[in-house]
Design an enzyme around this catalytic site. Structure first.
Site, short mmCIF file in Angstrom:
data_model
loop_
_atom_site.label_atom_id
_atom_site.label_comp_id
_atom_site.label_asym_id
_atom_site.label_seq_id
_atom_site.Cartn_x
_atom_site.Cartn_y
_atom_site.Cartn_z
CG HIS A 133 10.11 4.63 6.32
ND1 HIS A 133 9.25 3.81 7.07
CD2 HIS A 133 9.18 5.74 5.71
CE1 HIS A 133 8.11 4.06 6.91
NE2 HIS A 133 8.13 5.16 5.96
CB CYS B 133 12.24 -1.73 11.47
SG CYS B 133 10.81 -1.07 10.43
#
Length: 267
Positions: free
Chosen positions: A80, A137
């Protein structure tokens, strides 16, 4: 010449798990050994519960210690990412890009901001071939695993709690919208291959029945298809493959010109 790699893959996030990150680093290790001649012992893994903030920082510091011209180094992070309000006041968008260790909890004690990467990687000397692959991201909405057209995917964006989300939204309103690479790589002796622009999301996707990071999967396909081609052309190939497969992310490259013009992990 010394080879070193630190490969970090995290699926086991409490409450927001991913599926393909451990596969990513296993696949990258196989590529480095088989296609680029890295010794298995040159590769350090941090997977799931091992990938704490402290261990990632220690691993990065060990990775850059004692480097000299001609060494080949790879840092691959699959997991993440997110954004947090910047405390420095220097960001035009009001936000810092952040990667999320397995113990990430929205505090500075358990987050790795772009500025921390910059401080650690500034020790990389000229002449070292240092590749940083980031399949994560830093900007996203509240979507979880969804079917988009034919693709089962999950965004690699850590969804903030409401209070943090309000701070991020406020920072975006005050700041200037940008879509650049993570700022940590813009003036270092490092080639950063990022899975998307900083206003996009990278996909954790089921591809042929197996979960992977879409960027890692198509990057490795492109690297194997053009072992002697310049890095920048291999990234363009990965972008084309991603878009043809209907992924709405555009990987980015920040690298010194002499690195972008050579093959990845060239011997």
């Amino acid at each position: 010449m010394t080879d070193r790699a630190l490969l970090v893959g995290i699926n086991a996030y409490p409450g927001q798990p991913l599926n393909g990150c451990v596969n990513d680093v296993d696949d990258m290790a196989a590529y480095l050994v088989k296609d680029r001649g890295f010794a298995p012992g040159a590769i350090t893994f941090l997977k799931d519960g091992q990938a704490t903030t402290a261990k990632i920082v220690a691993g990065l510091k060990a990775l850059v210690t004692g480097l000299k011209a001609g060494d080949r180094v790879v840092f691959h992070y699959s997991g993440h990412g997110t954004q947090m309000p910047s405390y420095s006041g220097t960001e035009v968008d009001g936000l810092d890009e952040v990667i999320c260790p397995v113990d990430f909890d929205w505090t500075d004690a358990h987050a790795l901001r772009d500025k921390q990467f910059h401080a650690i990687l500034s020790a990389v000397p000229a002449g070292v071939e240092f590749m940083w692959i980031s399949d994560s991201c830093h900007s996203g909405d509240l979507q979880r695993a969804v079917l988009r057209g034919p693709i089962l995917r999950r965004d690699r964006f850590y969804i903030p709690p409401p209070a943090i989300r309000a701070q991020i939204d406020a920072a975006r309103i005050r700041g200037v919208r940008v879509s650049h690479l993570p700022k940590a790589a813009t003036d270092l002796n490092v080639a950063l291959l990022a899975g998307c622009r900083s206003d996009q999301t990278s996909a954790d996707a089921s591809i042929d029945g197996r979960w992977s990071g879409a960027f890692t999967y198509f990057l490795l396909v492109s690297l194997r298809a053009g072992k002697k081609s310049p890095l920048k052309s291999r990234l363009r190939s990965a972008v084309l493959r991603l878009h043809k497969a209907q992924y709405d992310q555009t990987p980015q490259l920040a690298a010194p010109n002499e690195v972008a013009g050579r093959p990845f992990a060239a011997a």
